[in-house]
Design an enzyme around this catalytic site. Structure first.
Site, mmCIF file in Angstrom:
data_model
loop_
_atom_site.group_PDB
_atom_site.id
_atom_site.type_symbol
_atom_site.label_atom_id
_atom_site.label_comp_id
_atom_site.label_asym_id
_atom_site.label_seq_id
_atom_site.Cartn_x
_atom_site.Cartn_y
_atom_site.Cartn_z
ATOM 1 N N GLU A 50 0.873 -1.174 0.000
ATOM 2 C CA GLU A 50 0.000 0.000 0.000
ATOM 3 C C GLU A 50 0.909 1.222 0.000
ATOM 4 O OE1 GLU A 50 -3.392 2.283 2.694
ATOM 5 O OE2 GLU A 50 -2.482 0.432 3.437
ATOM 6 N N ASP A 61 -5.392 9.296 8.970
ATOM 7 C CA ASP A 61 -4.072 8.929 9.458
ATOM 8 C C ASP A 61 -3.826 9.409 10.881
ATOM 9 O OD1 ASP A 61 -3.350 7.691 7.096
ATOM 10 O OD2 ASP A 61 -2.669 9.561 6.190
#
Length: 263
Positions: A50, A61
């Site tokens: 990824e 995030d």
């Protein structure tokens, strides 16, 4: 093979174990080193990668990945730089690009999908793209031969999960915990049921991510029935804390995660 076919083959080639998918922040700590880190992931046993594109407002995030993206942007990393990394890594394993909606829409879904396909990307994850607004991007990715990978969470209702699963390409990214990315001291005892719910909603593989940061948790994720395991913040932290060669440090870590899947 197109992107969905490459992804399907990578999961199938795992042969009785969960596929290992480490996360790489493109351009962190710099572009050449991040490419070396990606190569080290593959040498350590990664089945897919990824690949994150740094963004100024990364809603999904946690602090470790956010800080890495900020550093990459400060260094001048561009989408083109990350696509160059993708082009190299995709020669060895399927690369799933991970980026936020604004980066896709700024270039137009059709042009952007063609551009990442030309760089060898097998798939695309857009964590802030809701199901109801995904049609244009999905059509563009389908036309370009790129798998648009959706996400589901512990809070996703069954009816919505069924709709997401029916449109999934490549695999379904199953978020193991509520919240942003980042290491957890312990994983939920209930994510086995989440994996089962997800698998019941789709015909593509199910990969589990968020909060997985050590070999024991990798093994636990695989034991839940997940077809793939995604590790991010732990590896990004290893790069940030490396005293010597960060590629060597992450190769050792990825090897330990791979061993946990084959034990």
């Amino acid at each position: 093979m197109d992107g969905p076919e490459r992804i399907a083959k990578a999961f199938a080639d795992a042969k009785g174990r969960a596929a290992l998918m480490p996360y790489l922040m493109g351009g962190f700590p710099d572009v050449p080193t991040s490419l070396a880190i990606g190569e080290a992931y593959i040498d350590g046993g990664a089945d897919l990668i990824e690949l994150g594109v740094p963004f100024s407002d990364p809603l999904a995030d946690g602090p470790v990945v956010h800080a890495a993206g900020t550093k990459a942007l400060e260094n001048g990393t561009t989408v083109a730089d990350v696509l160059t990394i993708c082009e190299q890594l995709s020669k060895r394993v399927p690369v799933i690009m991970m980026m936020y909606t604004n980066l896709v829409l700024a270039r137009g879904p059709e042009e952007f999908a063609r551009r990442i396909a030309a760089a060898g990307a097998a798939g695309l994850i857009v964590p802030d793209l809701p199901l109801e607004e995904s049609e244009a991007v999905l059509q563009a990715c389908d036309a370009a031969g790129v798998a648009l990978v959706p996400l589901v969470a512990p809070t996703t209702p069954d009816d919505r999960m069924a709709r997401i699963g029916a449109r999934a390409r490549g695999f379904v990214y199953t978020v193991s915990v509520v919240g942003t990315t980042g290491e957890r001291a312990a994983l939920s005892d209930t994510f086995g049921s989440l994996v089962a719910r997800t698998k019941a909603s789709t015909d593509v593989p199910v990969a589990l991510g968020f909060g997985i940061g050590n070999p024991e948790q990798v093994a636990q994720a695989a034991a839940s029935g997940a077809d793939g395991v995604i590790i991010g913040s732990r590896l990004v932290r290893a790069v940030a804390e490396a005293k010597g060669d960060p590629a060597a440090a992450v190769r050792e870590l990825v090897s330990s995660f791979s061993a946990a899947l084959t034990a």
